[in-house]
Design a protein around this motif. Structure first.
Motif, mmCIF file in Angstrom:
data_model
loop_
_atom_site.group_PDB
_atom_site.id
_atom_site.type_symbol
_atom_site.label_atom_id
_atom_site.label_comp_id
_atom_site.label_asym_id
_atom_site.label_seq_id
_atom_site.Cartn_x
_atom_site.Cartn_y
_atom_site.Cartn_z
ATOM 1 N N LEU A 1 3.980 11.517 5.267
ATOM 2 C CA LEU A 1 2.825 12.264 5.776
ATOM 3 C C LEU A 1 2.646 13.602 5.061
ATOM 4 C CD1 LEU A 1 3.104 11.581 9.601
ATOM 5 C CD2 LEU A 1 1.515 10.558 7.953
ATOM 6 N N SER A 2 3.729 14.199 4.626
ATOM 7 C CA SER A 2 3.607 15.501 3.970
ATOM 8 C C SER A 2 2.956 15.403 2.592
ATOM 9 C CB SER A 2 4.975 16.175 3.862
ATOM 10 O OG SER A 2 5.861 15.366 3.139
ATOM 11 N N TYR A 3 2.841 14.200 2.039
ATOM 12 C CA TYR A 3 2.260 14.024 0.698
ATOM 13 C C TYR A 3 0.847 13.457 0.729
ATOM 14 C CZ TYR A 3 7.152 14.535 -0.327
ATOM 15 O OH TYR A 3 8.431 15.007 -0.364
ATOM 16 N N ILE A 4 0.324 13.161 1.885
ATOM 17 C CA ILE A 4 -0.941 12.421 1.989
ATOM 18 C C ILE A 4 -2.109 13.159 1.324
ATOM 19 C CG2 ILE A 4 -1.704 13.286 4.251
ATOM 20 C CD1 ILE A 4 -1.753 9.601 3.192
ATOM 21 N N HIS A 5 -2.038 14.479 1.215
ATOM 22 C CA HIS A 5 -3.128 15.237 0.579
ATOM 23 C C HIS A 5 -2.804 15.651 -0.855
ATOM 24 C CE1 HIS A 5 -5.513 15.250 4.178
ATOM 25 N NE2 HIS A 5 -4.462 15.632 4.860
ATOM 26 N N ASP A 6 -1.667 15.210 -1.373
ATOM 27 C CA ASP A 6 -1.290 15.504 -2.758
ATOM 28 C C ASP A 6 -2.167 14.665 -3.681
ATOM 29 O OD1 ASP A 6 0.057 15.303 -5.345
ATOM 30 O OD2 ASP A 6 1.778 16.238 -4.355
ATOM 31 N N GLN A 7 -2.783 15.282 -4.680
ATOM 32 C CA GLN A 7 -3.707 14.564 -5.569
ATOM 33 C C GLN A 7 -3.014 13.489 -6.399
ATOM 34 O OE1 GLN A 7 -5.482 17.480 -8.089
ATOM 35 N NE2 GLN A 7 -3.688 17.675 -9.394
ATOM 36 N N ASN A 8 -1.692 13.554 -6.544
ATOM 37 C CA ASN A 8 -0.960 12.561 -7.318
ATOM 38 C C ASN A 8 -0.333 11.470 -6.453
ATOM 39 O OD1 ASN A 8 -1.446 13.644 -9.872
ATOM 40 N ND2 ASN A 8 0.168 15.155 -9.594
ATOM 41 N N PHE A 9 -0.683 11.443 -5.170
ATOM 42 C CA PHE A 9 -0.089 10.487 -4.234
ATOM 43 C C PHE A 9 -1.147 9.533 -3.702
ATOM 44 C CE2 PHE A 9 1.009 9.202 0.081
ATOM 45 C CZ PHE A 9 2.273 8.674 -0.115
ATOM 46 N N ARG A 10 -0.805 8.243 -3.705
ATOM 47 C CA ARG A 10 -1.662 7.230 -3.083
ATOM 48 C C ARG A 10 -0.807 6.359 -2.187
ATOM 49 N NH1 ARG A 10 -5.604 3.933 -6.854
ATOM 50 N NH2 ARG A 10 -3.793 2.612 -6.868
ATOM 51 N N PHE A 11 -1.362 5.968 -1.063
ATOM 52 C CA PHE A 11 -0.655 5.075 -0.157
ATOM 53 C C PHE A 11 -1.461 3.791 -0.038
ATOM 54 C CE2 PHE A 11 2.237 3.763 2.926
ATOM 55 C CZ PHE A 11 1.536 3.116 3.917
ATOM 56 N N VAL A 12 -0.801 2.664 -0.247
ATOM 57 C CA VAL A 12 -1.441 1.360 -0.140
ATOM 58 C C VAL A 12 -0.809 0.664 1.051
ATOM 59 C CG1 VAL A 12 -1.961 -0.816 -1.282
ATOM 60 C CG2 VAL A 12 -1.724 1.270 -2.643
ATOM 61 N N GLU A 13 -1.615 0.396 2.061
ATOM 62 C CA GLU A 13 -1.115 -0.208 3.286
ATOM 63 C C GLU A 13 -1.524 -1.677 3.349
ATOM 64 O OE1 GLU A 13 -1.487 0.514 8.084
ATOM 65 O OE2 GLU A 13 -2.856 1.503 6.738
ATOM 66 N N PRO A 14 -0.556 -2.594 3.277
ATOM 67 C CA PRO A 14 -0.916 -4.005 3.389
ATOM 68 C C PRO A 14 -1.254 -4.342 4.836
ATOM 69 C CG PRO A 14 1.449 -3.775 3.190
ATOM 70 C CD PRO A 14 0.869 -2.391 3.092
ATOM 71 N N LEU A 15 -2.401 -4.893 5.042
ATOM 72 C CA LEU A 15 -2.826 -5.319 6.371
ATOM 73 C C LEU A 15 -3.173 -6.796 6.311
ATOM 74 C CD1 LEU A 15 -5.236 -2.374 7.216
ATOM 75 C CD2 LEU A 15 -2.909 -2.679 8.031
ATOM 76 N N ALA A 16 -2.507 -7.593 7.086
ATOM 77 C CA ALA A 16 -2.734 -9.036 7.162
ATOM 78 C C ALA A 16 -3.320 -9.614 5.881
ATOM 79 C CB ALA A 16 -3.580 -9.358 8.373
ATOM 80 N N ASP A 17 -4.638 -9.667 5.759
ATOM 81 C CA ASP A 17 -5.260 -10.277 4.584
ATOM 82 C C ASP A 17 -5.997 -9.268 3.715
ATOM 83 O OD1 ASP A 17 -7.263 -9.746 6.383
ATOM 84 O OD2 ASP A 17 -8.391 -11.552 5.940
#
Length: 90
Positions: A42-58
């Motif tokens: 959570l502390s990196y969510i606004h960092d311009q070099n950070f991306r989070f990819v969340e797998p959701l079912a399909d």
């Protein structure tokens, strides 16, 4: 600067690896289902070099700077993966 994908990046190893990669100026994408934690990201969510990819079912949502920037289906992701494997000869 490298583009780095950390699978399972919300776990223990990711909690150590992700900050280190970001500190050295790399662009980091984390793929994780958050079943076993992930609060350290959570502390990196606004960092311009950070991306989070969340797998959701399909579907997979790619989140940058705290908002969804695009969504792909599992089939689209699998097709890109196969294309990359063909390109790399793996």
């Amino acid at each position: 600067m490298m583009n780095v994908l950390v699978t399972g990046g919300a776990g223990y190893l990711g909690s150590v690896l992700v900050p280190l990669l970001l500190k050295h100026g790399h662009r980091v994408s984390v793929l994780d289902d958050l079943l076993h934690g992930g609060h350290s990201l959570l502390s990196y969510i606004h960092d311009q070099n950070f991306r989070f990819v969340e797998p959701l079912a399909d579907r997979h949502h790619v989140i940058e700077h705290g908002r969804v920037v695009f969504t792909v289906t599992k089939e689209e992701l699998d097709a890109k993966r196969q294309e990359l494997h063909r390109y790399l000869g793996v």
